[in-house]
Design a protein around this motif. Structure first.
Motif, mmCIF file in Angstrom:
data_model
loop_
_atom_site.group_PDB
_atom_site.id
_atom_site.type_symbol
_atom_site.label_atom_id
_atom_site.label_comp_id
_atom_site.label_asym_id
_atom_site.label_seq_id
_atom_site.Cartn_x
_atom_site.Cartn_y
_atom_site.Cartn_z
ATOM 1 N N GLU A 31 31.617 38.301 41.359
ATOM 2 C CA GLU A 31 31.259 38.872 39.446
ATOM 3 C C GLU A 31 31.128 36.866 39.296
ATOM 4 O OE1 GLU A 31 34.625 40.855 37.614
ATOM 5 O OE2 GLU A 31 34.937 41.691 39.551
ATOM 6 N N ARG B 97 42.692 41.831 31.964
ATOM 7 C CA ARG B 97 41.170 41.694 32.108
ATOM 8 C C ARG B 97 41.431 41.907 30.315
ATOM 9 N NH1 ARG B 97 37.466 40.591 37.374
ATOM 10 N NH2 ARG B 97 36.374 39.760 35.482
ATOM 11 N N ASP C 38 39.441 38.929 41.044
ATOM 12 C CA ASP C 38 38.048 40.180 40.783
ATOM 13 C C ASP C 38 38.202 41.036 41.567
ATOM 14 O OD1 ASP C 38 38.033 38.522 43.507
ATOM 15 O OD2 ASP C 38 36.012 39.289 43.685
ATOM 16 N N GLU C 39 37.465 41.668 41.178
ATOM 17 C CA GLU C 39 37.365 43.406 41.623
ATOM 18 C C GLU C 39 36.998 43.079 43.363
ATOM 19 O OE1 GLU C 39 35.369 45.547 38.863
ATOM 20 O OE2 GLU C 39 37.199 46.093 38.243
ATOM 21 N N ARG D 150 39.827 42.807 47.930
ATOM 22 C CA ARG D 150 39.549 44.617 48.452
ATOM 23 C C ARG D 150 39.758 44.972 50.184
ATOM 24 N NH1 ARG D 150 42.041 47.138 44.179
ATOM 25 N NH2 ARG D 150 40.372 46.830 42.158
ATOM 26 N N SER E 80 41.346 50.874 47.505
ATOM 27 C CA SER E 80 39.567 50.791 46.429
ATOM 28 C C SER E 80 38.509 51.805 47.192
ATOM 29 C CB SER E 80 38.870 50.299 45.719
ATOM 30 O OG SER E 80 38.841 48.919 46.389
ATOM 31 N N THR F 264 41.215 53.050 43.932
ATOM 32 C CA THR F 264 40.982 52.667 42.407
ATOM 33 C C THR F 264 38.987 52.809 42.711
ATOM 34 O OG1 THR F 264 41.617 50.974 42.088
ATOM 35 C CG2 THR F 264 39.457 50.665 41.363
ATOM 36 N N LEU G 268 34.937 51.816 42.638
ATOM 37 C CA LEU G 268 34.431 49.868 42.429
ATOM 38 C C LEU G 268 33.291 50.839 42.814
ATOM 39 C CD1 LEU G 268 36.951 47.782 43.975
ATOM 40 C CD2 LEU G 268 36.374 47.445 41.779
#
Lengths: 195, 444
Positions: free
Chosen positions: A56, B77, B113-114, B118, B314, B401, B403
Motif C-alpha cells: 500500500e 483506519r 497494512d492489509e 497476512r 483472509s 477477510t 482482499l
C-alpha cells in the motif's frame, strides 16, 4: 528461540519513548511488534527496502517522500526510537495536550509540527523554501504521466503566486502555514491510534 | 549388551505394532477409535481453564495498567476516499494540502497494512500454552507453569515420537503404494486401488497431525470432471481435503521429499505437475487442465487459486487462470482453529521440515471444511469477475477477510500499474476531464 530476547523492549526504553512521543505503553508495544515484523533483516533497524515492501505504501504516489521522512539526513537505517518519533507527528491532538503549559518543548503532534512534516515532503534540499522546481517534482509524482509539462508548470506557477508574499517566487514555511490556515490539519494529518 | 539390544528391538516392534493396530488399520477402513475426539475435548477444557487463569492473573497483577494486547489492531483506519478527502466542496485545481491525504494514507499503511500481516502468523487472543506464542503472555502463576511443563512433556516426549512414526509410515506407504499401483495397467481396479492408497495414507497423515476435521455440507462435495478451488494456508490443506475424497492435484513440481512423493503419486493417479518453466506458459497450463476436465471419469482437480499460503485470516486475489478452463467449479472454504496450533506455512521463514516439526509439536490441527454449492461461469461473465465471485463466497463462508491484493506480493514487488492508477485518478480530479487545465468542470 534466541531471537526472542531481541524482540523484547526494555521498560526504560518504553518510558523514554512514552515521554518523547506521548504514545501509551500498549501502543508502544504494539508498534514495536509491527516494527519487528517489518524488519526483515532482523537487525533492529529498518531500511528503505523494508518500507517499500509494504504494497500500500509502494503504490502511494508520495511513498518515496514519506519513507524519506523517516531517515535523518545521510542515513539509511532507522531504529525504533526514530520510527516512533516520526509516527508521533500523526498522533491526534488530545484535549489535555492543547491546554498544556506553553513553556515545555512543543509536542511532536502539534499543528505546527504536522505542517512542518508536510512542508519537508516538498522541501527536498531542506533550505526552508519550496522552490518552483521542488513543487514541480512533487506534482509530477502525484500526477504521473497524465498531465503535460506545460499544464503542470502553470499549476505550479499559480500555486506559488497565490502563496508567495515576499516576492521570492518560492514558498517559505511561514507562507506555507498561511496558505493552509483554514485547513483542518489536525484531522487530515492524524491517525486514530487505538489505546 | 545383547540383552539391552533385544529389549530395544522388542520395544520398537511393540511401538510399531501398536501404531499399526491402533492407527494404520483403522485408517484403511476409515474408522475412528474416538481417541482424538477425547484428546481434543481435554485440550479445549485445559485451554479454557488457562485462559481464565491468565485473565485472573493479569487482573490481580496490574489492574491499573493496560489490558493485554488482545489483537494486533493498532489503528482505526480512515476510509475516506481521495475524492472526499481532497475535493471536499471544491472541484479541480491542485492545493498544497492535497499531499496531506497521501501522507496520512502512507503513514497508516506503515503502521498497519492489509497485505504484509497476512504473510505472518495470526496473533492469538489468548495464550494457548505453546512456548513460541508466549511473546505477549508472561509468567502468570505456578499452576499455569506446571500445566505448561506437563504440556511440553506430552507434546515433545509422547506425541512427537508417535506423530513422527505415523508420518513416516504414511509417507512411505504413499510412495510404495502408489508406485506399486502405478505398475498396473489402466483399469477400474487401478483407479480404485489408487483412491484407496491416497485415502488411507492421508488418513494416517491426518492422524500424524492429530487432525480433527469437521466437514460441512457434504452434499456439495466436488464431483468427477469438476474443479475444486480452495483457499490456501499450508501444504497440509491437500491432506485435509484428500482425507474426505480423492483429487487430481495441480501444482508446481518440487524437489526433495515433496518431489519424490509427487513423482510416485503421478504414476497411480493423473495429477498434473508442472515444471517451473512450464508454469509460466499459461496456455500450456490451461490446455492440460482443459483436457483433464473434458474427461468426466477423471477425478476433480484441486487448485489453490491464491497461488501462495496465506495465514488463514483472509482470502487474497484468485488468479483467473483456473476460472478460464470452464466446467463446474466447486468452491471449498478451509478454516483452521488457531488455538490448537498455527497451520500457516510461512515459507519464506521456515523450510517444510521445520514447519512440519512445529505442527507436530503443536497441540493439534483442528479445522472446518465447508463444501460450497457448485458454480459455473455465467453468460458474458469474464474470468476475473467469476474468480472474484467465488472468492467472496469462500471468504464469507470461512469467516475470512476478503482482499483484492495479489498473494504474489509475498515475494514480488507491487506492479507499477497500481501507482499509475492512483496518479491517474488524482490527475482526473485536478484537471477535470483531462482536456483543459484550470476552470474545467470535473467529470464524476
Amino acid at each position: 528461540m534466541g531471537s526472542r530476547a531481541s524482540t523484547l523492549l526494555r521498560d526504560e526504553e518504553i518510558e523514554e519513548i512514552k515521554k518523547e512521543t506521548g504514545f501509551s505503553h500498549s501502543q508502544i508495544t504494539r508498534l514495536y511488534s509491527r516494527f519487528t515484523s517489518l524488519d526483515k533483516g532482523e537487525n533492529g533497524t529498518l531500511s528503505r527496502e523494508d518500507f517499500q515492501r509494504i504494497p500500500e505504501l509502494a503504490i502511494n504516489p508520495l511513498g518515496d517522500r514519506i519513507i524519506n521522512a523517516f531517515f535523518p539526513e545521510g542515513e539509511d537505517q532507522v531504529n525504533f526510537r526514530g520510527f516512533m518519533r516520526t509516527l508521533a507527528h500523526f498522533r491526534p491532538i488530545e484535549d489535555n495536550e492543547k491546554s498544556k503549559d506553553q513553556n515545555g518543548p512543543e509536542p511532536l503532534n502539534s499543528r505546527s509540527n504536522k505542517l512542518h512534516f508536510a512542508f519537508r515532503l516538498y522541501d527536498l534540499d531542506k533550505d526552508d523554501k519550496i522552490s518552483r522546481e521542488e513543487l514541480l517534482q512533487v506534482l509530477r509524482m502525484m500526477v504521473g504521466v497524465n498531465i503535460s509539462d506545460e499544464q503542470l508548470g502553470s499549476i505550479a506557477d499559480r500555486t506559488i503566486q497565490e502563496a508567495d508574499q515576499d516576492g521570492d517566487s518560492a514558498i517559505s514555511f511561514t507562507e506555507f502555514v498561511k496558505v493552509l490556515e483554514k485547513v483542518d490539519v489536525e484531522q487530515k494529518m492524524s491517525i486514530r491510534f487505538l489505546h | 549388551m545383547e540383552g539391552l539390544l533385544s529389549v530395544i528391538l522388542g520395544l520398537l516392534s511393540l511401538w510399531f505394532t501398536l501404531a499399526f493396530l491402533m492407527i494404520v488399520l483403522p485408517s484403511i477402513f476409515g474408522l475412528s477409535l474416538g481417541i482424538s475426539e477425547l484428546y481434543i475435548k481435554i485440550l479445549v477444557k485445559t485451554l479454557e481453564w488457562a485462559t481464565l487463569r491468565i485473565q485472573k492473573g493479569i487482573r490481580e497483577k496490574r489492574a491499573e495498567v493496560q489490558k493485554i494486547p488482545s489483537s494486533n489492531v493498532i489503528i482505526q483506519r480512515d476510509h475516506t476516499t481521495m475524492e472526499e478527502a481532497i475535493a471536499g466542496l471544491r472541484r479541480g485545481d491542485f492545493e498544497l494540502s492535497d499531499a496531506f491525504y497521501y501522507c496520512k494514507k502512507g503513514l497508516e499503511a506503515i503502521v498497519e497494512d492489509e497485505v504484509t500481516q497476512r504473510f505472518t502468523s495470526e496473533e492469538l487472543v489468548s495464550w494457548n500454552l505453546l512456548t513460541r506464542t508466549n511473546i505477549n503472555f508472561h509468567y502468570i502463576s505456578l499452576r499455569l507453569t506446571v500445566v505448561w511443563v506437563i504440556g511440553v512433556f506430552v507434546r515433545y516426549c509422547l506425541l512427537l515420537p508417535l506423530r513422527v512414526t505415523l508420518a513416516t509410515i504414511g509417507i512411505l506407504s504413499m510412495i510404495v503404494g502408489t508406485t506399486l499401483v502405478g505398475k498396473l495397467p489402466n483399469s477400474e481396479t487401478k483407479n480404485w486401488l489408487s483412491d484407496l492408497v491416497h485415502l488411507t495414507c492421508s488418513r494416517i497423515l491426518v492422524r500424524a497431525l492429530s487432525g480433527t476435521i469437521y466437514y460441512h455440507n457434504k452434499q456439495n462435495k466436488p464431483q468427477k470432471g469438476g474443479i475444486c478451488v480452495a483457499n490456501h494456508t499450508s501444504p497440509i490443506d491437500v491432506i485435509i481435503l484428500t482425507n474426505d475424497g480423492c483429487y487430481a492435484m495441480v501444482g508446481q513440481a518440487h524437489g526433495g521429499l515433496m518431489g519424490v512423493i509427487q513423482r510416485a503419486t503421478v504414476k497411480a493417479c493423473p495429477h498434473v505437475w508442472f515444471e517451473r518453466s512450464e508454469m509460466k506458459d499459461r496456455h500450456l497450463v490451461t490446455k492440460r487442465l482443459r483436457e483433464h476436465v473434458a474427461d468426466k471419469n477423471k477425478l476433480p482437480i484441486l487448485i489453490f487459486p491464491e497461488g501462495t499460503c496465506i495465514n488463514n485470516t483472509s482470502v487474497m486475489m484468485f488468479k483467473k487462470g483456473s476460472f478460464e478452463i470452464g466446467g463446474t467449479i466447486y468452491p471449498v472454504a478451509i478454516k483452521y482453529d488457531p488455538q490448537f496450533g498455527d497451520a500457516f506455512w510461512n515459507s519464506s521463514k521456515y523450510g517444510i521440515v521445520s514447519y512440519l516439526l512445529r505442527i507436530m509439536t503443536s497441540w493439534a490441527i483442528v479445522c472446518n471444511v465447508w463444501y460450497l454449492p457448485p458454480v459455473t461461469r455465467e453468460e458474458g461473465e469474464d474470468a476475473v469477475h467469476f474468480a472474484n465471485r467465488v472468492k467472496s463466497a469462500i471468504a464469507r463462508q470461512g469467516g475470512l477477510t476478503e482482499l483484492s491484493w495479489d498473494g504474489g506480493l509475498k515475494r514480488a514487488k507491487v506492479k507499477d500499474t497500481y501507482k499509475q492508477e492512483e496518479q491517474k485518478n488524482y490527475s482526473m480530479m485536478i484537471i477535470g476531464n483531462g482536456s483543459s487545465a484550470r476552470g474545467s468542470v470535473a467529470a464524476d
